[in-house]
Design a protein around this motif. Structure first.
Motif, PDB file in Angstrom:
ATOM      1  N   ILE A 161     -12.634  -5.395   3.083  1.00 52.21           N
ATOM      2  CA  ILE A 161     -11.435  -5.562   3.891  1.00 52.21           C
ATOM      3  C   ILE A 161     -10.876  -4.181   4.205  1.00 52.21           C
ATOM      4  CG2 ILE A 161      -9.114  -6.561   3.960  1.00 52.21           C
ATOM      5  CD1 ILE A 161     -11.289  -8.676   3.821  1.00 52.21           C
ATOM      6  N   ARG A 162     -10.514  -3.934   5.463  1.00 54.95           N
ATOM      7  CA  ARG A 162      -9.921  -2.661   5.858  1.00 54.95           C
ATOM      8  C   ARG A 162      -8.441  -2.866   6.133  1.00 54.95           C
ATOM      9  NH1 ARG A 162     -12.182  -0.643  10.955  1.00 54.95           N
ATOM     10  NH2 ARG A 162     -13.957  -0.022   9.719  1.00 54.95           N
ATOM     11  N   LEU A 163      -7.635  -1.949   5.606  1.00 55.81           N
ATOM     12  CA  LEU A 163      -6.193  -1.984   5.820  1.00 55.81           C
ATOM     13  C   LEU A 163      -5.794  -0.813   6.695  1.00 55.81           C
ATOM     14  CD1 LEU A 163      -5.029  -2.611   2.145  1.00 55.81           C
ATOM     15  CD2 LEU A 163      -5.542  -4.302   3.882  1.00 55.81           C
ATOM     16  N   ASP A 164      -5.141  -1.095   7.811  1.00 56.50           N
ATOM     17  CA  ASP A 164      -4.604  -0.050   8.677  1.00 56.50           C
ATOM     18  C   ASP A 164      -3.111   0.041   8.411  1.00 56.50           C
ATOM     19  OD1 ASP A 164      -7.094   0.408   9.866  1.00 56.50           O
ATOM     20  OD2 ASP A 164      -6.797  -1.300  11.201  1.00 56.50           O
ATOM     21  N   SER A 165      -2.759   0.736   7.349  1.00 62.40           N
ATOM     22  CA  SER A 165      -1.363   0.837   6.950  1.00 62.40           C
ATOM     23  C   SER A 165      -1.136   2.163   6.228  1.00 62.40           C
ATOM     24  CB  SER A 165      -0.991  -0.330   6.039  1.00 62.40           C
ATOM     25  OG  SER A 165      -1.586  -0.152   4.772  1.00 62.40           O
ATOM     26  N   PRO A 166       0.116   2.520   6.027  1.00 61.49           N
ATOM     27  CA  PRO A 166       0.413   3.768   5.316  1.00 61.49           C
ATOM     28  C   PRO A 166       0.280   3.658   3.792  1.00 61.49           C
ATOM     29  CG  PRO A 166       2.451   2.753   6.027  1.00 61.49           C
ATOM     30  CD  PRO A 166       1.327   1.929   6.607  1.00 61.49           C
ATOM     31  N   LEU A 167      -0.119   2.493   3.286  1.00 62.14           N
ATOM     32  CA  LEU A 167      -0.247   2.319   1.833  1.00 62.14           C
ATOM     33  C   LEU A 167      -1.390   3.175   1.289  1.00 62.14           C
ATOM     34  CD1 LEU A 167       0.100  -1.566   1.431  1.00 62.14           C
ATOM     35  CD2 LEU A 167       1.772   0.167   0.831  1.00 62.14           C
ATOM     36  N   SER A 168      -1.189   3.706   0.095  1.00 61.31           N
ATOM     37  CA  SER A 168      -2.252   4.463  -0.571  1.00 61.31           C
ATOM     38  C   SER A 168      -3.118   3.496  -1.377  1.00 61.31           C
ATOM     39  CB  SER A 168      -1.647   5.515  -1.497  1.00 61.31           C
ATOM     40  OG  SER A 168      -1.048   4.893  -2.613  1.00 61.31           O
ATOM     41  N   PRO A 169      -4.333   3.901  -1.735  1.00 62.61           N
ATOM     42  CA  PRO A 169      -5.183   3.029  -2.555  1.00 62.61           C
ATOM     43  C   PRO A 169      -4.538   2.660  -3.893  1.00 62.61           C
ATOM     44  CG  PRO A 169      -6.493   4.784  -1.602  1.00 62.61           C
ATOM     45  CD  PRO A 169      -5.069   5.084  -1.284  1.00 62.61           C
ATOM     46  N   GLU A 170      -3.770   3.577  -4.472  1.00 65.10           N
ATOM     47  CA  GLU A 170      -3.107   3.295  -5.751  1.00 65.10           C
ATOM     48  C   GLU A 170      -2.067   2.190  -5.603  1.00 65.10           C
ATOM     49  OE1 GLU A 170      -3.306   6.455  -4.469  1.00 65.10           O
ATOM     50  OE2 GLU A 170      -4.902   7.218  -5.766  1.00 65.10           O
ATOM     51  N   GLU A 171      -1.292   2.231  -4.489  1.00 70.01           N
ATOM     52  CA  GLU A 171      -0.279   1.198  -4.249  1.00 70.01           C
ATOM     53  C   GLU A 171      -0.925  -0.161  -4.018  1.00 70.01           C
ATOM     54  OE1 GLU A 171       3.245   3.751  -2.054  1.00 70.01           O
ATOM     55  OE2 GLU A 171       1.503   3.097  -0.886  1.00 70.01           O
ATOM     56  N   VAL A 172      -2.013  -0.174  -3.269  1.00 78.01           N
ATOM     57  CA  VAL A 172      -2.714  -1.430  -2.991  1.00 78.01           C
ATOM     58  C   VAL A 172      -3.257  -2.023  -4.295  1.00 78.01           C
ATOM     59  CG1 VAL A 172      -4.742  -2.437  -1.849  1.00 78.01           C
ATOM     60  CG2 VAL A 172      -3.308  -0.797  -0.634  1.00 78.01           C
ATOM     61  N   LEU A 173      -3.866  -1.184  -5.132  1.00 74.95           N
ATOM     62  CA  LEU A 173      -4.419  -1.659  -6.396  1.00 74.95           C
ATOM     63  C   LEU A 173      -3.317  -2.191  -7.306  1.00 74.95           C
ATOM     64  CD1 LEU A 173      -7.103  -1.898  -7.875  1.00 74.95           C
ATOM     65  CD2 LEU A 173      -6.700   0.363  -8.839  1.00 74.95           C
ATOM     66  N   LYS A 174      -2.165  -1.531  -7.298  1.00 72.19           N
ATOM     67  CA  LYS A 174      -1.021  -1.977  -8.125  1.00 72.19           C
ATOM     68  C   LYS A 174      -0.558  -3.354  -7.674  1.00 72.19           C
ATOM     69  CE  LYS A 174       3.691  -0.735  -9.370  1.00 72.19           C
ATOM     70  NZ  LYS A 174       4.822   0.148  -9.072  1.00 72.19           N
TER      71      LYS A 174
END
Length: 181
Positions: A161-174
Protein backbone atom coordinates in the motif's frame (compact mmCIF):
# COMPACT_ATOMS: atom_id res chain seq x y z
CA UNK A 1 13.17 -18.41 -45.42
CA UNK A 2 14.36 -15.52 -47.57
CA UNK A 3 14.49 -15.48 -51.37
CA UNK A 4 18.29 -15.58 -51.27
CA UNK A 5 18.23 -18.73 -49.16
CA UNK A 6 15.84 -20.44 -51.57
CA UNK A 7 18.04 -19.50 -54.49
CA UNK A 8 21.15 -20.91 -52.83
CA UNK A 9 19.39 -24.11 -51.84
CA UNK A 10 17.83 -24.58 -55.28
CA UNK A 11 20.97 -23.47 -57.12
CA UNK A 12 23.50 -25.46 -55.10
CA UNK A 13 21.69 -28.68 -54.58
CA UNK A 14 19.63 -29.11 -57.74
CA UNK A 15 22.19 -31.16 -59.70
CA UNK A 16 24.54 -32.23 -56.89
CA UNK A 17 24.17 -35.71 -55.40
CA UNK A 18 25.78 -34.82 -52.06
CA UNK A 19 25.91 -31.27 -50.78
CA UNK A 20 29.31 -29.61 -50.55
CA UNK A 21 30.80 -28.43 -47.27
CA UNK A 22 28.59 -25.71 -45.87
CA UNK A 23 31.21 -23.97 -43.76
CA UNK A 24 31.14 -20.81 -45.92
CA UNK A 25 27.36 -20.47 -46.27
CA UNK A 26 26.07 -21.57 -42.88
CA UNK A 27 24.66 -18.16 -42.16
CA UNK A 28 22.62 -18.10 -45.39
CA UNK A 29 20.97 -21.52 -45.52
CA UNK A 30 19.24 -23.47 -42.78
CA UNK A 31 21.46 -25.90 -40.92
CA UNK A 32 18.69 -28.41 -40.26
CA UNK A 33 16.79 -30.17 -43.05
CA UNK A 34 13.08 -29.41 -42.62
CA UNK A 35 11.82 -32.73 -43.95
CA UNK A 36 14.04 -35.12 -42.05
CA UNK A 37 14.78 -32.85 -39.04
CA UNK A 38 18.44 -33.82 -39.24
CA UNK A 39 21.63 -31.86 -39.52
CA UNK A 40 22.74 -31.37 -43.15
CA UNK A 41 26.05 -33.08 -44.01
CA UNK A 42 29.07 -30.87 -43.40
CA UNK A 43 27.05 -28.25 -41.51
CA UNK A 44 27.74 -27.22 -37.96
CA UNK A 45 25.08 -25.94 -35.65
CA UNK A 46 25.62 -22.28 -34.84
CA UNK A 47 25.13 -21.07 -31.28
CA UNK A 48 24.73 -17.50 -30.27
CA UNK A 49 26.52 -15.98 -27.32
CA UNK A 50 23.22 -15.85 -25.40
CA UNK A 51 22.76 -19.62 -25.80
CA UNK A 52 26.17 -20.22 -24.23
CA UNK A 53 25.63 -17.76 -21.39
CA UNK A 54 25.30 -19.19 -17.91
CA UNK A 55 22.10 -18.79 -15.97
CA UNK A 56 22.40 -16.61 -12.87
CA UNK A 57 22.79 -18.54 -9.61
CA UNK A 58 19.67 -19.37 -7.65
CA UNK A 59 18.73 -17.21 -4.70
CA UNK A 60 19.86 -18.79 -1.46
CA UNK A 61 17.76 -18.30 1.63
CA UNK A 62 19.20 -15.81 4.08
CA UNK A 63 21.80 -14.40 1.68
CA UNK A 64 20.05 -11.10 0.93
CA UNK A 65 18.23 -8.47 2.94
CA UNK A 66 14.97 -9.70 4.32
CA UNK A 67 11.99 -8.60 2.27
CA UNK A 68 8.39 -8.28 3.31
CA UNK A 69 5.23 -8.60 1.26
CA UNK A 70 5.53 -7.39 -2.30
CA UNK A 71 9.32 -7.24 -2.27
CA UNK A 72 9.54 -4.16 -0.04
CA UNK A 73 12.64 -4.18 2.14
CA UNK A 74 11.83 -4.70 5.77
CA UNK A 75 13.40 -2.04 7.92
CA UNK A 76 15.01 -0.34 4.94
CA UNK A 77 17.81 2.12 5.66
CA UNK A 78 16.14 4.81 3.55
CA UNK A 79 13.18 5.42 5.84
CA UNK A 80 14.84 4.48 9.08
CA UNK A 81 11.65 2.71 10.18
CA UNK A 82 11.66 -0.82 11.48
CA UNK A 83 9.11 -3.36 10.34
CA UNK A 84 6.80 -3.45 7.35
CA UNK A 85 6.58 0.32 6.90
CA UNK A 86 9.25 2.08 4.84
CA UNK A 87 9.85 4.75 2.21
CA UNK A 88 10.13 3.82 -1.45
CA UNK A 89 12.40 5.41 -4.06
CA UNK A 90 9.79 8.07 -4.84
CA UNK A 91 9.64 9.18 -1.22
CA UNK A 92 6.17 7.76 -0.52
CA UNK A 93 5.51 5.71 2.60
CA UNK A 94 4.76 2.05 1.78
CA UNK A 95 3.14 -0.59 3.96
CA UNK A 96 3.59 -4.32 3.39
CA UNK A 97 0.20 -5.89 4.13
CA UNK A 98 -0.85 -9.52 4.56
CA UNK A 99 -4.58 -9.46 3.74
CA UNK A 100 -7.06 -11.88 5.26
CA UNK A 101 -10.28 -11.42 3.26
CA UNK A 102 -13.78 -12.64 4.11
CA UNK A 103 -13.41 -11.96 7.84
CA UNK A 104 -16.35 -11.00 10.05
CA UNK A 105 -14.90 -7.58 10.91
CA UNK A 106 -12.16 -5.41 9.44
CA UNK A 107 -9.20 -4.86 11.74
CA UNK A 108 -5.45 -4.94 12.16
CA UNK A 109 -4.62 -8.40 13.49
CA UNK A 110 -0.86 -8.16 13.97
CA UNK A 111 2.19 -6.08 13.14
CA UNK A 112 5.19 -8.33 12.50
CA UNK A 113 8.63 -7.71 10.99
CA UNK A 114 7.40 -8.92 7.58
CA UNK A 115 3.94 -7.42 7.16
CA UNK A 116 0.90 -5.90 8.80
CA UNK A 117 -1.88 -8.48 9.10
CA UNK A 118 -5.24 -6.97 8.19
CA UNK A 119 -8.55 -8.80 8.39
CA UNK A 120 -10.95 -7.55 5.72
CA UNK A 121 -14.73 -7.80 5.98
CA UNK A 122 -15.26 -8.28 2.24
CA UNK A 123 -14.96 -11.25 -0.12
CA UNK A 124 -11.92 -11.44 -2.41
CA UNK A 125 -13.98 -11.05 -5.59
CA UNK A 126 -14.21 -8.18 -8.08
CA UNK A 127 -11.80 -6.03 -6.07
CA UNK A 128 -14.17 -5.71 -3.12
CA UNK A 129 -11.51 -6.73 -0.59
CA UNK A 130 -9.00 -4.26 -2.06
CA UNK A 131 -11.52 -1.42 -1.86
CA UNK A 132 -12.37 -2.33 1.74
CA UNK A 133 -8.67 -2.54 2.64
CA UNK A 134 -8.04 0.96 1.29
CA UNK A 135 -11.12 2.33 3.06
CA UNK A 136 -10.12 0.69 6.35
CA UNK A 137 -6.48 1.82 6.26
CA UNK A 138 -7.55 5.38 5.40
CA UNK A 139 -9.83 5.32 8.44
CA UNK A 140 -7.15 3.90 10.78
CA UNK A 141 -4.46 6.33 9.60
CA UNK A 142 -6.88 9.32 9.53
CA UNK A 143 -6.25 9.99 5.82
CA UNK A 144 -8.45 10.57 2.80
CA UNK A 145 -9.08 7.51 0.63
CA UNK A 146 -7.45 9.33 -2.29
CA UNK A 147 -4.14 9.40 -0.34
CA UNK A 148 -4.11 5.60 0.07
CA UNK A 149 -3.52 3.42 -2.99
CA UNK A 150 -2.76 -0.19 -3.81
CA UNK A 151 0.74 -0.30 -5.32
CA UNK A 152 1.30 -4.07 -5.75
CA UNK A 153 -0.59 -7.30 -5.17
CA UNK A 154 -4.08 -6.63 -6.48
CA UNK A 155 -4.72 -10.40 -6.80
CA UNK A 156 -2.49 -11.61 -3.97
CA UNK A 157 -2.79 -11.73 -0.21
CA UNK A 158 0.61 -10.01 0.05
CA UNK A 159 0.06 -6.39 -0.91
CA UNK A 160 1.97 -3.12 -0.88
CA UNK A 161 0.00 0.00 0.00
CA UNK A 162 1.35 3.46 -0.90
CA UNK A 163 0.50 6.51 1.18
CA UNK A 164 0.72 9.96 -0.38
CA UNK A 165 0.74 11.97 2.82
CA UNK A 166 3.09 13.94 5.06
CA UNK A 167 3.12 11.11 7.64
CA UNK A 168 6.49 9.55 8.45
CA UNK A 169 6.97 5.77 8.52
CA UNK A 170 7.35 5.92 12.32
CA UNK A 171 3.97 7.68 12.71
CA UNK A 172 2.25 5.20 10.41
CA UNK A 173 3.73 2.23 12.30
CA UNK A 174 2.65 3.76 15.64
CA UNK A 175 -0.96 4.18 14.40
CA UNK A 176 -1.04 0.61 13.04
CA UNK A 177 0.24 -0.81 16.35
CA UNK A 178 -2.42 1.18 18.25
CA UNK A 179 -5.11 -0.24 15.94
CA UNK A 180 -3.80 -3.77 16.54
CA UNK A 181 -4.28 -3.29 20.27
Amino acid sequence: MSARSRFIINGLFSNVKSPPSLSGVCDVIPVVCRWRRTLLPGAHRLTSSSARAQMPPKHKAGSCKKRGAGGVEVGGAEGGASGPVSRDKRGSVTIAVRAKPASKHSGVTDVSAEAVGVAIAAPPTDGEANAELIRFLAEVLHLKKSHVSLDKGSRSRDKVIRLDSPLSPEEVLKKLREAAG
